[in-house]
Write an enzyme that holds these catalytic residues in place. Sequence first.
Site: not given
Length: 616
Positions: A170, A201, A290
């Site tokens: 993402h 992911d 992230s």
Amino acid sequence: RSPPLRYSWLPFCCLPSIIRISQQTTSITMMSSYSKMSTVIVTTSCVASTTVLSLSFPPGIVPPTHNAFRKPLLHRSNPLRATTEKHDLFWPSSLPFSENIRSDERHDETLDEEEELLSSALDSVVKVYATHSEPDFLIPWQKLHQTTSTSSGFVLDFPGIGFRVMTNAHSVEYGSVIQVQRRGEDEKHAAVVEAVSNECDLALLRVDSLFPTQRNCEDGSMVDDSPFAMPLGSLPSLQDEVEVLGYPAGGDSLCVTKGVVSRIEMQEYAQAGERLLAVQIDAAINPGNSGGPVVNDQLEVVGVAFQGIDEGVENVGYVVPSSVVLHFLEDVRRNNGELSKGFCRLGIDCSFLENETFRKFLKLGDDSASINGNGTKRKLKRSTGVMVRRVQPTSGAFGILRSMDVILSVDGVPLGNDGKIPFRRGERVDLGGYVTSLFEGDEVHLSVWRDGKATELSFPVSPIKSLVPSHFSNEPPPYMICSGFVFTALSVPYLEAKEAWSDYYTDNVSYLLGLVNAPLKQEGDEVVVLAQVLAHRANLGYENFFDLHLLKFNGMDVRSLRHLKELIGESEGPFMTFEFAPEDGGRLVVLDRTKNDQVTKEVCSEHSIGAPERLR
């Protein structure tokens, strides 16, 4: 004191001296531990209401430096430790490389190696800059306004792949420009997305300018400039201490947060809705974290930070475990370093057998006890498992497993009535945790209870696509325009754009929402949706139709957008008929087939649409 005389004690802060100054002072009597009492001549000048004192030391008196009385710093295992360079009291000096460290500042050899390892590990954590150009899923020929984001990543070296930067999928989704920046550097390096798995992911970036493996020296020799690659460790245990490295919001420099592993179980990954093994830690994972590595005390990567909880829960973060990371890398290696095929599933819908009556109905063993010959009780061995309710047509189990079959074990691993299997001592996970660790083509061997007796079955597993995809693999959504009718393929992003999960929208959207978990009957099938109608005199009366599921064209079932295009191209006669859901009593649309091409051209011209279609 108040102006005009102001004092600055900073130059003498390290001197064990007694100094007296007054406005009329022309000399200073200074007494220190290494010289006799001496008088220093003082001259004064006034600059901007501030008196400046110039000191002149008598012959033979050496002015002391602040370094003379500094206490030695404690040695710490920190690559950014302070040094005793000339001006480090006011501004930190550069990193103490071996060529400029004085002999009295050298650490022992072991400590230097530890600090060098830590410094190299921190240097391998990079900041990822991305500019996103996401498509508009409601107007599929357009893109939304560009957005920017920052996240984290780290360098790894995997056999068969080489040096790459790993980050979250993402973080680089629909990225038009992606750059990475190393710690302590001002240069940003262009990056290319090489492999993506939205299911777990994760993404791999190729950064050619960041990984020059060799360079020529002036003497003609070759020096290896390969960056430090962080090693992958094993799956952590509960209460293991870990550290999250990354560049979260709130600052530009590298941030390190510490926590412990608090839970390991199957979780839904927000990026694609896939249920995979995940590690929960009590260190907060904030925006920007992230893609950053989560390391143990040996500086081994045990996971990748990827999501948190937005419901007001503090100090809860989720990590992609190293086992899932290794599966992704091996999948990429098997596919020549490009695309990841995803994670395998059995492709079945099951019912749990926690109800005792349900188990008796299926003639499974119960929890009763029997009496031995010596009068003592012994507990009968209970058969546990889950019952198959439906087998998806695209699954490898289709035609092998049946409805009402009870799966007792998978590859010799017993399956509980709650659908879980033993994982580690005191831990259990869903059966999917084991199946997702397999690769496409691997066979599973099942012990099945069928018609009151046990039987053995086997079949190959593979990734199973959904009828309603959760993403388009960073590709724009498909669409087709027919006489102003805009058709597209139903997807999770389309429903998210409609805010289908946040609040009630319309009956049409609620109907489409119910198709999300419908099984895929045939490879390539799609749910074709009428997104909107671009008004034209040829489609008057239909302009308020939207979010309708197209079932049939000229009486024939529509399987996908590509199939619809074929049906329109092969159609004959003056009319085109479109039948929408529900099948019994749904809406019917009739258009002029002979004018379709001209009307479509006029609509595209009016709305500046470059092409009337884009198909997968």
